[in-house]
Scaffold this active site. Structure first.
Site, mmCIF file in Angstrom:
data_model
loop_
_atom_site.group_PDB
_atom_site.id
_atom_site.type_symbol
_atom_site.label_atom_id
_atom_site.label_comp_id
_atom_site.label_asym_id
_atom_site.label_seq_id
_atom_site.Cartn_x
_atom_site.Cartn_y
_atom_site.Cartn_z
ATOM 1 C CE LYS A 1 25.843 33.080 28.902
ATOM 2 N NZ LYS A 1 25.477 31.704 29.249
ATOM 3 C CE1 TYR B 1 24.024 36.244 28.590
ATOM 4 C CE2 TYR B 1 24.247 36.845 26.277
ATOM 5 C CZ TYR B 1 23.897 35.928 27.242
ATOM 6 O OH TYR B 1 23.413 34.693 26.864
ATOM 7 C CB THR C 1 25.236 33.484 23.634
ATOM 8 O OG1 THR C 1 24.512 34.488 22.923
ATOM 9 C CG2 THR C 1 26.336 34.195 24.395
ATOM 10 C CD GLU D 1 24.513 40.146 22.418
ATOM 11 O OE1 GLU D 1 23.641 39.800 21.599
ATOM 12 O OE2 GLU D 1 24.814 41.344 22.613
HETATM 13 P P1 NAP Z 1 16.647 32.197 31.289
HETATM 14 O O1 NAP Z 1 15.248 31.791 30.953
HETATM 15 O O2 NAP Z 1 16.925 33.609 31.614
HETATM 16 O O3 NAP Z 1 17.129 31.276 32.518
HETATM 17 C C1 NAP Z 1 18.317 31.559 33.222
HETATM 18 C C2 NAP Z 1 18.407 30.615 34.401
HETATM 19 O O4 NAP Z 1 19.604 30.917 35.147
HETATM 20 C C3 NAP Z 1 17.254 30.744 35.403
HETATM 21 O O5 NAP Z 1 16.894 29.450 35.844
HETATM 22 C C4 NAP Z 1 17.873 31.546 36.546
HETATM 23 O O6 NAP Z 1 17.272 31.313 37.800
HETATM 24 C C5 NAP Z 1 19.281 30.963 36.522
HETATM 25 N N1 NAP Z 1 20.249 31.799 37.254
HETATM 26 C C6 NAP Z 1 20.470 33.118 37.122
HETATM 27 N N2 NAP Z 1 21.435 33.532 37.968
HETATM 28 C C7 NAP Z 1 21.839 32.420 38.660
HETATM 29 C C8 NAP Z 1 22.794 32.190 39.674
HETATM 30 N N3 NAP Z 1 23.524 33.181 40.188
HETATM 31 N N4 NAP Z 1 22.962 30.917 40.146
HETATM 32 C C9 NAP Z 1 22.207 29.901 39.672
HETATM 33 N N5 NAP Z 1 21.255 30.068 38.711
HETATM 34 C C10 NAP Z 1 21.083 31.317 38.211
HETATM 35 O O7 NAP Z 1 17.636 31.772 30.112
HETATM 36 P P2 NAP Z 1 17.420 30.739 28.903
HETATM 37 O O8 NAP Z 1 16.836 31.473 27.760
HETATM 38 O O9 NAP Z 1 16.785 29.507 29.417
HETATM 39 O O10 NAP Z 1 18.933 30.453 28.497
HETATM 40 C C11 NAP Z 1 19.679 29.402 29.096
HETATM 41 C C12 NAP Z 1 21.160 29.670 28.921
HETATM 42 O O11 NAP Z 1 21.485 29.742 27.531
HETATM 43 C C13 NAP Z 1 21.650 30.973 29.532
HETATM 44 O O12 NAP Z 1 22.955 30.754 30.010
HETATM 45 C C14 NAP Z 1 21.696 31.936 28.355
HETATM 46 O O13 NAP Z 1 22.635 32.948 28.584
HETATM 47 C C15 NAP Z 1 22.101 30.994 27.243
HETATM 48 N N6 NAP Z 1 21.645 31.342 25.894
HETATM 49 C C16 NAP Z 1 20.328 31.568 25.666
HETATM 50 C C17 NAP Z 1 19.908 31.843 24.385
HETATM 51 C C18 NAP Z 1 18.448 32.079 24.063
HETATM 52 O O14 NAP Z 1 18.159 32.596 22.990
HETATM 53 N N7 NAP Z 1 17.527 31.680 24.939
HETATM 54 C C19 NAP Z 1 20.832 31.865 23.322
HETATM 55 C C20 NAP Z 1 22.155 31.607 23.603
HETATM 56 C C21 NAP Z 1 22.561 31.321 24.893
HETATM 57 P P3 NAP Z 1 16.017 32.201 38.323
HETATM 58 O O15 NAP Z 1 14.774 31.554 37.795
HETATM 59 O O16 NAP Z 1 16.154 32.098 39.801
HETATM 60 O O17 NAP Z 1 16.210 33.597 37.796
HETATM 61 N N1 GDD Z 2 14.340 42.991 24.967
HETATM 62 C C1 GDD Z 2 13.967 43.881 24.032
HETATM 63 N N2 GDD Z 2 12.917 44.714 24.290
HETATM 64 N N3 GDD Z 2 14.658 43.944 22.872
HETATM 65 C C2 GDD Z 2 14.245 44.813 21.935
HETATM 66 C C3 GDD Z 2 13.164 45.672 22.136
HETATM 67 C C4 GDD Z 2 12.469 45.627 23.373
HETATM 68 O O1 GDD Z 2 11.519 46.353 23.615
HETATM 69 N N4 GDD Z 2 12.995 46.419 21.010
HETATM 70 C C5 GDD Z 2 13.933 46.045 20.150
HETATM 71 N N5 GDD Z 2 14.707 45.076 20.697
HETATM 72 C C6 GDD Z 2 15.866 44.428 20.062
HETATM 73 C C7 GDD Z 2 17.128 44.427 20.921
HETATM 74 O O2 GDD Z 2 17.778 45.709 20.846
HETATM 75 C C8 GDD Z 2 17.906 43.303 20.253
HETATM 76 O O3 GDD Z 2 18.601 43.791 19.141
HETATM 77 C C9 GDD Z 2 16.817 42.350 19.764
HETATM 78 O O4 GDD Z 2 15.581 43.068 19.846
HETATM 79 C C10 GDD Z 2 16.701 41.074 20.581
HETATM 80 O O5 GDD Z 2 16.640 41.411 21.949
HETATM 81 P P1 GDD Z 2 16.306 40.309 23.070
HETATM 82 O O6 GDD Z 2 15.063 39.596 22.737
HETATM 83 O O7 GDD Z 2 16.399 40.988 24.393
HETATM 84 O O8 GDD Z 2 17.463 39.213 22.870
HETATM 85 P P2 GDD Z 2 19.052 39.370 22.692
HETATM 86 O O9 GDD Z 2 19.356 39.016 21.274
HETATM 87 O O10 GDD Z 2 19.549 40.639 23.209
HETATM 88 O O11 GDD Z 2 19.592 38.225 23.670
HETATM 89 C C11 GDD Z 2 19.012 36.922 23.646
HETATM 90 O O12 GDD Z 2 19.672 36.132 22.689
HETATM 91 C C12 GDD Z 2 21.058 35.890 22.948
HETATM 92 C C13 GDD Z 2 21.586 35.037 21.791
HETATM 93 O O13 GDD Z 2 21.978 35.878 20.733
HETATM 94 C C14 GDD Z 2 19.151 36.360 25.067
HETATM 95 O O14 GDD Z 2 18.445 35.163 25.141
HETATM 96 C C15 GDD Z 2 20.600 36.066 25.400
HETATM 97 O O15 GDD Z 2 20.676 35.378 26.650
HETATM 98 C C16 GDD Z 2 21.173 35.175 24.282
HETATM 99 O O16 GDD Z 2 22.516 34.855 24.557
#
Ligand code: NAP
Ligand code: GDD
Length: 367
Positions: A177, A173, A149, A151
């Protein structure tokens, strides 16, 4: 007599063909299948002809809504797997014999990681080592994709960020990661595993969890439009993210595993926008023009036409240490994987708000 012989030989040919196609069909195991990316990736792999095993963890009610939404639930085989239990992971891998493992499972909400740092480290950090150890013991296959990520860049040391940018994670987190990112590289270099780490910047969609800021805003705007809510409370409006569309990003995961040599890639759009900017566009999509106003220390977003407060700032959403600015440089992925995003920021915001408007109008908000 001749008919019986013909029947047996026809059956034999059919069976051989079945075995041949079964052997030819690639198998993928996706952890985190119930999440946003799990749904898009399984849809993508099914279209490529894969047999998809989807790993779900045991909960009192398994959330398959996203898989149903994309119409893939009955096309995949669900298996029970929790990243905290190595024996469980091993049995699942032995049983499913995948060619490719996509590890998407994680405690993925940054805010929660400050409250649950040990759990987050176990699942997002050690959990990955558990899988890698099993692959190592199996002699180096299947291929492995790790969901790393942006992050990990945290307090970004340069802008834009690429594969060579030094890491500076700002949350438990991000730290967990980063550990699993380096473990993926270490196992690749030590044990000849085809392991790739995708450093994906934020990617969103109508299937995004509603705790993440983009979906919180798109859903909130749809509710305001339908008279079901007055105000959305947000934290840091100035945080900037490189937001892309999840459907584009899962293709990059697959492309990484199809390369001859495993490697790590940044996946991003190359554009950054603030939360404030996302909010303005989402409001426009429901016909509201926002103007920003500082009331004492707190900023507010006010509807120009009605004077109503649409956005209020609530410091409880602020993070103890914030990742202020992310902007990705995905030129390596473009060059080597021939990957490019297809959905721009404006279309992404519109797509999310459109879906939420339809859901709210039909009373169908399920995540
Ligand atoms: P998400 O919607 O939060 O999905 C996370 C998945 O992980 C869910 O299916 C959850 O299951 C499962 N999980 C959580 N704890 C677990 C455990 N102990 N054992 C097995 N499964 C577990 O996340 P996403 O947005 O699809 O992201 C997918 C991956 O990419 C994650 O690893 C995230 O950190 C990474 N990532 C995401 C982003 C982004 O912007 N979306 C960016 C960079 C990296 P439940 O449904 O049971 O909770
Ligand atoms: N969630 C949330 N809620 N974030 C807020 C809010 C709020 O009400 N207001 C402002 N923010 C700001 C957070 O402080 C952060 O800077 C930004 O919005 C994005 O927050 P999120 O949408 O929660 O995503 P993230 O960037 O912290 O994390 C997501 O992206 C990562 C990749 O950079 C997640 O998907 C992570 O799993 C992923 O790795």
């Amino acid at each position: 007599m001749v008919d019986t012989i013909n029947l047996w030989s026809d059956l034999y040919i059919l069976l051989s063909l079945f075995n041949y196609f079964n052997f030819m069909t690639k198998k993928a195991l996706i952890t985190g299948i119930t999440g946003q990316d799990g749904a898009y990736l399984s849809n993508f792999l099914l279209k490529k002809g894969y047999k998809v095993y989807g790993a779900v963890r045991r909960t009192s009610s398994i959330n398959t809504a996203r898989l149903s939404d994309l119409g893939v639930l009955d096309k995949i085989e669900l298996v029970t797997l929790d990243l905290s239990e190595i024996t469980n992971i091993q049995r699942v891998i032995e049983k499913t014999e995948p060619d490719e493992i996509y590890n998407l499972a994680a405690q993925s909400f940054v805010q929660t990681s400050y409250e649950q740092p040990i759990y987050t480290s176990d699942i997002d950090g050690i959990g990955v080592t558990r899988i890698l150890e099993i692959i190592r013991n199996m002699g180096g296959s299947p291929k492995f994709y790790q969901a790393s990520t942006s992050e990990m860049f945290g307090k970004a040391q340069e802008s834009p960020q690429n594969e060579k940018t030094p890491f500076y994670p700002r949350s438990p987190y991000g730290v967990a990661k980063l550990y699993s990112h380096w473990m993926t590289i270490n196992y690749r270099e030590s044990w000849d595993i085809h392991a790739c780490s995708g450093i994906l910047f934020n990617h969103e969609s109508p299937l995004r969890g509603s705790e993440f800021v983009t979906r919180k805003i798109s859903l909130g705007m749809a509710e305001i439009k339908n008279g079901k809510k007055d105000t959305i409370n947000l934290g840091n409006l100035s945080a900037e993210r490189d937001w892309g569309f999840a459907g584009d990003y899962v293709e990059a995961m697959w492309l990484m595993l199809q390369q001859k040599e495993p490697d790590d890639y940044v996946i991003a759009t190359g554009q950054t926008h603030s939360v404030r900017n996302f909010t303005e566009l989402a409001a426009k999509a429901v016909g509201i023009d926002i103007e920003w106003d500082i009331n004492g220390l707190a900023e507010r977003g006010i509807c120009k036409k009605t004077g109503k407060i649409i956005i209020s700032v609530d410091s409880s959403f602020n993070r103890p240490a914030e990742t202020e600015h992310l902007l990705g440089d995905a030129s390596k992925a473009e060059r080597e994987l021939n990957w490019k995003p297809t959905v721009n920021f404006e279309s992404l915001v519109e797509m999310m708000v459109d879906h939420d408007l339809k859901r709210v109008e039909k009373g169908l908000v399920w995540f």
